[in-house]
Design a protein around this motif. Structure first.
Motif, PDB file in Angstrom:
ATOM      1  N   ILE A  36      15.405  63.539 -49.066  1.00  0.00           N
ATOM      2  CA  ILE A  36      16.650  63.136 -48.985  1.00  0.00           C
ATOM      3  C   ILE A  36      17.772  63.725 -48.150  1.00  0.00           C
ATOM      4  CG2 ILE A  36      18.811  62.701 -50.524  1.00  0.00           C
ATOM      5  CD1 ILE A  36      16.648  63.036 -53.071  1.00  0.00           C
ATOM      6  N   ALA A  37      18.193  62.755 -47.363  1.00  0.00           N
ATOM      7  CA  ALA A  37      19.119  63.510 -45.944  1.00  0.00           C
ATOM      8  C   ALA A  37      20.693  62.946 -46.296  1.00  0.00           C
ATOM      9  CB  ALA A  37      18.689  62.787 -44.885  1.00  0.00           C
ATOM     10  N   GLY A  38      21.378  63.804 -45.814  1.00  0.00           N
ATOM     11  CA  GLY A  38      22.895  63.672 -45.924  1.00  0.00           C
ATOM     12  C   GLY A  38      23.275  64.049 -44.445  1.00  0.00           C
ATOM     13  N   ILE A  39      24.114  62.990 -43.920  1.00  0.00           N
ATOM     14  CA  ILE A  39      24.648  63.179 -42.636  1.00  0.00           C
ATOM     15  C   ILE A  39      26.259  63.218 -42.750  1.00  0.00           C
ATOM     16  CG2 ILE A  39      24.859  62.217 -40.354  1.00  0.00           C
ATOM     17  CD1 ILE A  39      22.361  60.722 -41.048  1.00  0.00           C
ATOM     18  N   ASP A  40      26.641  64.301 -42.317  1.00  0.00           N
ATOM     19  CA  ASP A  40      28.288  64.663 -41.934  1.00  0.00           C
ATOM     20  C   ASP A  40      28.681  64.304 -40.543  1.00  0.00           C
ATOM     21  OD1 ASP A  40      30.892  65.655 -42.700  1.00  0.00           O
ATOM     22  OD2 ASP A  40      30.197  67.769 -42.267  1.00  0.00           O
ATOM     23  N   THR A  41      29.523  63.256 -40.602  1.00  0.00           N
ATOM     24  CA  THR A  41      29.569  62.743 -39.072  1.00  0.00           C
ATOM     25  C   THR A  41      31.020  63.180 -38.571  1.00  0.00           C
ATOM     26  OG1 THR A  41      30.763  60.650 -40.166  1.00  0.00           O
ATOM     27  CG2 THR A  41      28.377  60.646 -39.506  1.00  0.00           C
ATOM     28  N   HIS A  42      31.175  63.274 -37.286  1.00  0.00           N
ATOM     29  CA  HIS A  42      32.241  63.797 -36.746  1.00  0.00           C
ATOM     30  C   HIS A  42      32.324  62.932 -35.351  1.00  0.00           C
ATOM     31  CE1 HIS A  42      33.142  67.151 -39.550  1.00  0.00           C
ATOM     32  NE2 HIS A  42      31.629  67.211 -39.316  1.00  0.00           N
ATOM     33  N   GLY A  86       8.994  63.692 -44.287  1.00  0.00           N
ATOM     34  CA  GLY A  86       8.014  62.843 -45.329  1.00  0.00           C
ATOM     35  C   GLY A  86       8.633  61.695 -45.222  1.00  0.00           C
ATOM     36  N   LEU A  87       8.492  60.889 -46.650  1.00  0.00           N
ATOM     37  CA  LEU A  87       8.888  59.812 -47.109  1.00  0.00           C
ATOM     38  C   LEU A  87      10.511  59.961 -47.405  1.00  0.00           C
ATOM     39  CD1 LEU A  87       8.494  56.932 -47.953  1.00  0.00           C
ATOM     40  CD2 LEU A  87       8.285  57.526 -50.076  1.00  0.00           C
ATOM     41  N   VAL A  88      11.393  59.064 -46.702  1.00  0.00           N
ATOM     42  CA  VAL A  88      12.791  59.062 -46.558  1.00  0.00           C
ATOM     43  C   VAL A  88      13.140  58.406 -47.891  1.00  0.00           C
ATOM     44  CG1 VAL A  88      14.931  59.049 -45.645  1.00  0.00           C
ATOM     45  CG2 VAL A  88      12.942  59.608 -44.276  1.00  0.00           C
ATOM     46  N   ARG A  89      13.546  59.016 -48.997  1.00  0.00           N
ATOM     47  CA  ARG A  89      13.845  58.398 -50.036  1.00  0.00           C
ATOM     48  C   ARG A  89      15.135  57.696 -50.016  1.00  0.00           C
ATOM     49  NH1 ARG A  89      10.920  55.848 -53.235  1.00  0.00           N
ATOM     50  NH2 ARG A  89       9.666  57.759 -53.652  1.00  0.00           N
ATOM     51  N   GLN A  90      15.951  58.697 -49.541  1.00  0.00           N
ATOM     52  CA  GLN A  90      17.666  58.231 -49.485  1.00  0.00           C
ATOM     53  C   GLN A  90      18.322  58.945 -48.375  1.00  0.00           C
ATOM     54  OE1 GLN A  90      19.709  58.296 -53.036  1.00  0.00           O
ATOM     55  NE2 GLN A  90      21.189  56.816 -52.666  1.00  0.00           N
ATOM     56  N   VAL A  91      19.190  58.029 -47.538  1.00  0.00           N
ATOM     57  CA  VAL A  91      20.032  58.728 -46.586  1.00  0.00           C
ATOM     58  C   VAL A  91      21.629  58.524 -47.019  1.00  0.00           C
ATOM     59  CG1 VAL A  91      20.709  58.832 -44.266  1.00  0.00           C
ATOM     60  CG2 VAL A  91      18.266  58.518 -44.866  1.00  0.00           C
ATOM     61  N   GLY A  92      22.441  59.529 -47.143  1.00  0.00           N
ATOM     62  CA  GLY A  92      23.709  59.267 -47.586  1.00  0.00           C
ATOM     63  C   GLY A  92      24.718  59.663 -45.950  1.00  0.00           C
ATOM     64  N   VAL A  93      25.334  58.774 -45.523  1.00  0.00           N
ATOM     65  CA  VAL A  93      26.193  59.048 -44.317  1.00  0.00           C
ATOM     66  C   VAL A  93      27.555  58.985 -44.704  1.00  0.00           C
ATOM     67  CG1 VAL A  93      26.329  58.051 -42.121  1.00  0.00           C
ATOM     68  CG2 VAL A  93      24.011  57.585 -43.139  1.00  0.00           C
ATOM     69  N   GLU A  94      28.273  59.804 -44.189  1.00  0.00           N
ATOM     70  CA  GLU A  94      29.735  60.102 -44.336  1.00  0.00           C
ATOM     71  C   GLU A  94      30.385  58.969 -43.432  1.00  0.00           C
ATOM     72  OE1 GLU A  94      33.130  63.441 -44.111  1.00  0.00           O
ATOM     73  OE2 GLU A  94      31.349  63.158 -42.752  1.00  0.00           O
ATOM     74  N   GLY A  95      31.525  58.551 -43.944  1.00  0.00           N
ATOM     75  CA  GLY A  95      32.051  57.508 -42.773  1.00  0.00           C
ATOM     76  C   GLY A  95      31.521  56.423 -42.189  1.00  0.00           C
ATOM     77  N   THR A  96      30.929  55.674 -42.962  1.00  0.00           N
ATOM     78  CA  THR A  96      30.010  54.410 -42.469  1.00  0.00           C
ATOM     79  C   THR A  96      30.908  53.493 -41.829  1.00  0.00           C
ATOM     80  OG1 THR A  96      29.911  53.370 -44.649  1.00  0.00           O
ATOM     81  CG2 THR A  96      27.988  54.551 -44.142  1.00  0.00           C
ATOM     82  N   TYR A  97      32.363  53.753 -42.124  1.00  0.00           N
ATOM     83  CA  TYR A  97      33.265  52.598 -41.490  1.00  0.00           C
ATOM     84  C   TYR A  97      33.794  53.414 -40.219  1.00  0.00           C
ATOM     85  CZ  TYR A  97      32.815  48.540 -44.455  1.00  0.00           C
ATOM     86  OH  TYR A  97      32.258  47.192 -44.750  1.00  0.00           O
ATOM     87  N   SER A  98      33.623  54.632 -39.804  1.00  0.00           N
ATOM     88  CA  SER A  98      34.344  55.111 -38.862  1.00  0.00           C
ATOM     89  C   SER A  98      33.336  55.858 -38.077  1.00  0.00           C
ATOM     90  CB  SER A  98      35.491  56.319 -39.591  1.00  0.00           C
ATOM     91  OG  SER A  98      34.880  57.185 -40.229  1.00  0.00           O
ATOM     92  N   TYR A  99      33.269  57.240 -38.090  1.00  0.00           N
ATOM     93  CA  TYR A  99      32.290  58.108 -37.267  1.00  0.00           C
ATOM     94  C   TYR A  99      31.002  57.561 -37.630  1.00  0.00           C
ATOM     95  CZ  TYR A  99      36.526  60.731 -35.811  1.00  0.00           C
ATOM     96  OH  TYR A  99      37.610  61.080 -35.225  1.00  0.00           O
ATOM     97  N   GLY A 100      30.624  57.474 -38.560  1.00  0.00           N
ATOM     98  CA  GLY A 100      29.269  57.175 -38.959  1.00  0.00           C
ATOM     99  C   GLY A 100      28.629  55.838 -38.860  1.00  0.00           C
ATOM    100  N   THR A 101      29.343  54.824 -38.309  1.00  0.00           N
ATOM    101  CA  THR A 101      29.084  53.671 -38.118  1.00  0.00           C
ATOM    102  C   THR A 101      27.626  53.546 -37.222  1.00  0.00           C
ATOM    103  OG1 THR A 101      31.166  52.764 -38.278  1.00  0.00           O
ATOM    104  CG2 THR A 101      29.639  51.338 -37.376  1.00  0.00           C
ATOM    105  N   GLY A 102      27.860  54.355 -36.132  1.00  0.00           N
ATOM    106  CA  GLY A 102      26.789  54.200 -35.172  1.00  0.00           C
ATOM    107  C   GLY A 102      25.495  54.698 -35.630  1.00  0.00           C
ATOM    108  N   ILE A 103      25.570  55.748 -36.416  1.00  0.00           N
ATOM    109  CA  ILE A 103      24.201  56.327 -36.890  1.00  0.00           C
ATOM    110  C   ILE A 103      23.665  55.498 -37.988  1.00  0.00           C
ATOM    111  CG2 ILE A 103      25.302  58.052 -38.252  1.00  0.00           C
ATOM    112  CD1 ILE A 103      21.954  58.524 -36.562  1.00  0.00           C
TER     113      ILE A 103
END
Length: 120
Positions: free
Chosen positions: A9-15, A54-71
C-alpha cells in the motif's frame, strides 16, 4: 509450492517540485520511503518504486486535484492506481485551477489587513 506475492500500500505526499512516497505492507509495516521529482521521469520512477514491493493493493495520493494530478494520471495510465476521478475531469480541473491562479495573480494579492486599512 505456491509463492504468495507480497502486497503493498503506497501513499504519496505531493508538492510542486517533489513527491514523497511511503510504502507499507498490509500489516502496516514500513517497507520503504523515498522522494522523487514531480516530473515525468519522477512519475516513472515512482511507478517502478511502488511496483518493486509486490502487488500494489492501493495507492493514496494527496492533492489529486492539484499537485497530485500528474502522478495520479500517470499511475492510472500504468494501471497501478484507480481513481474515482476520470483522467479527463482531472485534466479539466487542473486547467481551471491554473486559469484561476493566473487571474488572481493579475489582480494582485488581497489580504484582510490591507482591506481593513482601506476601509478606515
Amino acid at each position: 509450492m505456491t509463492m504468495i506475492q507480497p502486497e503493498a500500500i503506497a501513499g504519496i505526499d505531493t508538492h510542486a517540485e517533489t513527491h514523497h512516497v511511503a510504502v507499507i505492507d498490509t500489516a502496516g509495516r514500513r517497507l520503504g520511503d523515498a522522494g522523487f521529482p514531480a516530473t515525468l521521469i519522477g512519475y516513472q520512477a515512482i511507478a517502478a518504486y511502488i511496483a518493486a514491493f509486490g502487488l500494489v493493493r492501493q495507492v493514496g495520493v494527496e492533492g489529486t486535484y492539484s499537485y497530485g494530478t500528474g502522478i495520479t494520471l500517470h499511475l492510472q495510465d500504468a494501471g497501478i492506481c484507480r481513481s474515482p476521478y476520470s483522467p479527463v475531469s482531472l485534466q479539466l480541473y487542473r486547467l481551471q485551477q491554473q486559469a484561476r491562479r493566473q487571474a488572481h495573480r493579475s489582480q494582485g494579492s488581497v489580504d484582510p489587513a490591507s482591506l481593513r486599512q482601506e476601509r478606515s
